[in-house]
Design a protein around this motif. Structure first.
Motif, PDB file in Angstrom:
ATOM      1  N   ALA A   1      13.825 -11.210   2.907  1.00 52.10           N
ATOM      2  CA  ALA A   1      14.466  -9.947   3.291  1.00 52.10           C
ATOM      3  C   ALA A   1      14.046  -8.805   2.374  1.00 52.10           C
ATOM      4  CB  ALA A   1      15.985 -10.109   3.276  1.00 52.10           C
ATOM      5  N   LEU A   2      13.834  -9.097   1.099  1.00 49.25           N
ATOM      6  CA  LEU A   2      13.415  -8.060   0.156  1.00 49.25           C
ATOM      7  C   LEU A   2      11.977  -7.617   0.410  1.00 49.25           C
ATOM      8  CD1 LEU A   2      14.998  -9.493  -3.109  1.00 49.25           C
ATOM      9  CD2 LEU A   2      15.582  -7.309  -2.052  1.00 49.25           C
ATOM     10  N   CYS A   3      11.167  -8.523   0.891  1.00 53.61           N
ATOM     11  CA  CYS A   3       9.758  -8.226   1.164  1.00 53.61           C
ATOM     12  C   CYS A   3       9.576  -7.480   2.484  1.00 53.61           C
ATOM     13  CB  CYS A   3       8.980  -9.542   1.187  1.00 53.61           C
ATOM     14  SG  CYS A   3       7.224  -9.388   1.532  1.00 53.61           S
ATOM     15  N   ALA A   4      10.457  -7.732   3.435  1.00 52.95           N
ATOM     16  CA  ALA A   4      10.284  -7.251   4.809  1.00 52.95           C
ATOM     17  C   ALA A   4      10.051  -5.745   4.945  1.00 52.95           C
ATOM     18  CB  ALA A   4      11.485  -7.680   5.657  1.00 52.95           C
ATOM     19  N   PRO A   5      10.848  -4.891   4.299  1.00 53.99           N
ATOM     20  CA  PRO A   5      10.629  -3.449   4.485  1.00 53.99           C
ATOM     21  C   PRO A   5       9.227  -2.991   4.090  1.00 53.99           C
ATOM     22  CG  PRO A   5      12.791  -3.833   3.529  1.00 53.99           C
ATOM     23  CD  PRO A   5      12.068  -5.148   3.500  1.00 53.99           C
ATOM     24  N   PHE A   6       8.651  -3.632   3.088  1.00 48.31           N
ATOM     25  CA  PHE A   6       7.312  -3.226   2.648  1.00 48.31           C
ATOM     26  C   PHE A   6       6.249  -3.632   3.664  1.00 48.31           C
ATOM     27  CE2 PHE A   6       9.752  -3.821  -1.342  1.00 48.31           C
ATOM     28  CZ  PHE A   6       9.773  -2.499  -1.732  1.00 48.31           C
ATOM     29  N   LEU A   7       6.393  -4.812   4.244  1.00 47.84           N
ATOM     30  CA  LEU A   7       5.439  -5.237   5.268  1.00 47.84           C
ATOM     31  C   LEU A   7       5.540  -4.346   6.500  1.00 47.84           C
ATOM     32  CD1 LEU A   7       5.686  -9.136   5.103  1.00 47.84           C
ATOM     33  CD2 LEU A   7       3.971  -7.642   4.073  1.00 47.84           C
ATOM     34  N   TYR A   8       6.739  -3.895   6.792  1.00 49.65           N
ATOM     35  CA  TYR A   8       6.944  -3.049   7.971  1.00 49.65           C
ATOM     36  C   TYR A   8       6.398  -1.639   7.758  1.00 49.65           C
ATOM     37  CZ  TYR A   8       9.407  -0.598  11.729  1.00 49.65           C
ATOM     38  OH  TYR A   8       9.711   0.171  12.826  1.00 49.65           O
ATOM     39  N   CYS A   9       6.534  -1.124   6.551  1.00 50.53           N
ATOM     40  CA  CYS A   9       6.214   0.287   6.301  1.00 50.53           C
ATOM     41  C   CYS A   9       4.793   0.526   5.801  1.00 50.53           C
ATOM     42  CB  CYS A   9       7.200   0.872   5.285  1.00 50.53           C
ATOM     43  SG  CYS A   9       8.892   0.970   5.894  1.00 50.53           S
ATOM     44  N   LEU A  10       4.142  -0.502   5.287  1.00 47.31           N
ATOM     45  CA  LEU A  10       2.810  -0.319   4.710  1.00 47.31           C
ATOM     46  C   LEU A  10       1.766  -1.047   5.548  1.00 47.31           C
ATOM     47  CD1 LEU A  10       4.274  -0.745   1.237  1.00 47.31           C
ATOM     48  CD2 LEU A  10       2.687   1.122   1.691  1.00 47.31           C
ATOM     49  N   ASP A  11       0.671  -0.362   5.821  1.00 44.84           N
ATOM     50  CA  ASP A  11      -0.364  -0.930   6.687  1.00 44.84           C
ATOM     51  C   ASP A  11      -1.143  -2.056   6.007  1.00 44.84           C
ATOM     52  OD1 ASP A  11       0.287   0.848   8.713  1.00 44.84           O
ATOM     53  OD2 ASP A  11      -1.102   2.370   7.978  1.00 44.84           O
ATOM     54  N   LYS A  12      -1.352  -1.920   4.702  1.00 39.40           N
ATOM     55  CA  LYS A  12      -2.177  -2.894   3.992  1.00 39.40           C
ATOM     56  C   LYS A  12      -1.303  -3.906   3.258  1.00 39.40           C
ATOM     57  CE  LYS A  12      -6.012   0.342   3.282  1.00 39.40           C
ATOM     58  NZ  LYS A  12      -6.832   1.059   2.278  1.00 39.40           N
ATOM     59  N   GLU A  13      -1.661  -5.163   3.418  1.00 37.16           N
ATOM     60  CA  GLU A  13      -0.894  -6.236   2.779  1.00 37.16           C
ATOM     61  C   GLU A  13      -0.875  -6.082   1.264  1.00 37.16           C
ATOM     62  OE1 GLU A  13      -1.742 -10.881   2.114  1.00 37.16           O
ATOM     63  OE2 GLU A  13      -1.585 -10.324   4.229  1.00 37.16           O
ATOM     64  N   CYS A  14      -2.003  -5.666   0.688  1.00 34.26           N
ATOM     65  CA  CYS A  14      -2.054  -5.544  -0.772  1.00 34.26           C
ATOM     66  C   CYS A  14      -1.116  -4.437  -1.257  1.00 34.26           C
ATOM     67  CB  CYS A  14      -3.474  -5.306  -1.264  1.00 34.26           C
ATOM     68  SG  CYS A  14      -4.203  -3.733  -0.786  1.00 34.26           S
TER      69      CYS A  14
END
Length: 260
Positions: free
Chosen positions: A130-143
């Motif tokens: 759950a803590l990781c999810a917003p970043f994957l949703y909002c940022l195009d690049k995985e890195c």
């Protein structure tokens, strides 16, 4: 925020982000407290979290090609933990439709394993999804998602002893309990201020005040269900009340100290 406000806000952000010399992070923080348009949320978060350096005249902390290369070299293997991550991601994706699909599932696994393998003192918990999810949703690049996630986790590790028992609300910044859109809006505020983890307990108190009437006539099992899956909230109102609660607490503490 209506459409005109969104367009006006977007122009304000773009004016800052398109600067060739210096990105005014202080102005970004002021704007972000009122919410960040989804189109540029990821870009703004990178500056608020310090992943991107504001001064474009100097070499950035890690320029994008180097960042990608460094991320590619991080070990992302651990079969046992990977299996646990996949199980939690599967459950999470059923709840948050914005992150459905194999593409996101693979990114969850990569980012969390990279973080755990880089921080051997941290044990896997389902809350990391759950803590990781917003970043994957909002940022195009995985890195980029990884480095933003890492920055936030470093802040949590410095302020919260994850080996000590704490409620999920406190430990996971409400990422598991809030509606996904509310998490994004709340984190806009958190990344915009200098003391988000100090404000967070007061946000939790403000939410409890907000849902208090709904809980009064419910059975324990029903109360638990609501607290683990909160209804949609007015985040602006919740944050304003949290700030007031913190101020009242400070004033009371000052008054008590003066009486000693």
């Amino acid at each position: 925020m209506d459409q005109d406000d969104i367009l006006s806000s977007l122009k304000d952000y773009e004016e800052i982000l398109q600067s060739e010399v210096y990105v005014d992070v202080d102005r970004l923080r002021i704007l972000a407290r009122h919410g960040v348009p989804q189109q540029i949320r990821g870009e703004v978060w990178k500056y608020l979290l310090g992943v991107e350096r504001a001064d474009r005249c100097k070499s950035p902390i890690t320029i994008p090609p180097q960042r990608l290369e460094e991320y590619g070299q991080i070990d992302k293997t651990d079969p046992d933990v990977a299996k646990r991550i996949r199980g939690e991601v599967n459950r999470y994706q059923r709840k948050v439709k914005e992150l459905e699909g194999k593409h996101f599932a693979e990114q969850f696994e990569n980012v969390i394993l990279a973080y755990l393998n880089t921080n051997r003192n941290v044990e896997y918990t389902p809350g990391l999804v759950a803590l990781c999810a917003p970043f994957l949703y909002c940022l195009d690049k995985e890195c980029d998602a990884y480095y933003c996630f890492e920055r936030m986790m470093q802040a949590i590790d410095e302020e919260v002893d994850l080996n000590e028992w704490v409620t999920s609300w406190l430990q996971n910044l409400l990422a598991k309990e809030m509606a996904f859109e509310d998490v994004l809006r709340l984190w806009d505020v958190y990344f915009a201020i200098l003391d988000p983890l100090e404000l967070h307990p007061f946000v939790c108190l403000a939410i409890l005040r907000h849902v208090k009437e709904k809980l009064e006539d419910l059975e324990q099992s029903e109360i638990r269900t609501i607290l683990l899956r909160l209804p949609r909230l007015n985040i602006r109102m919740i944050v304003a009340e949290a700030v007031n609660l913190r101020h009242e607490t400070w004033e009371r503490q000052i008054s008590e100290d003066a009486e000693l």
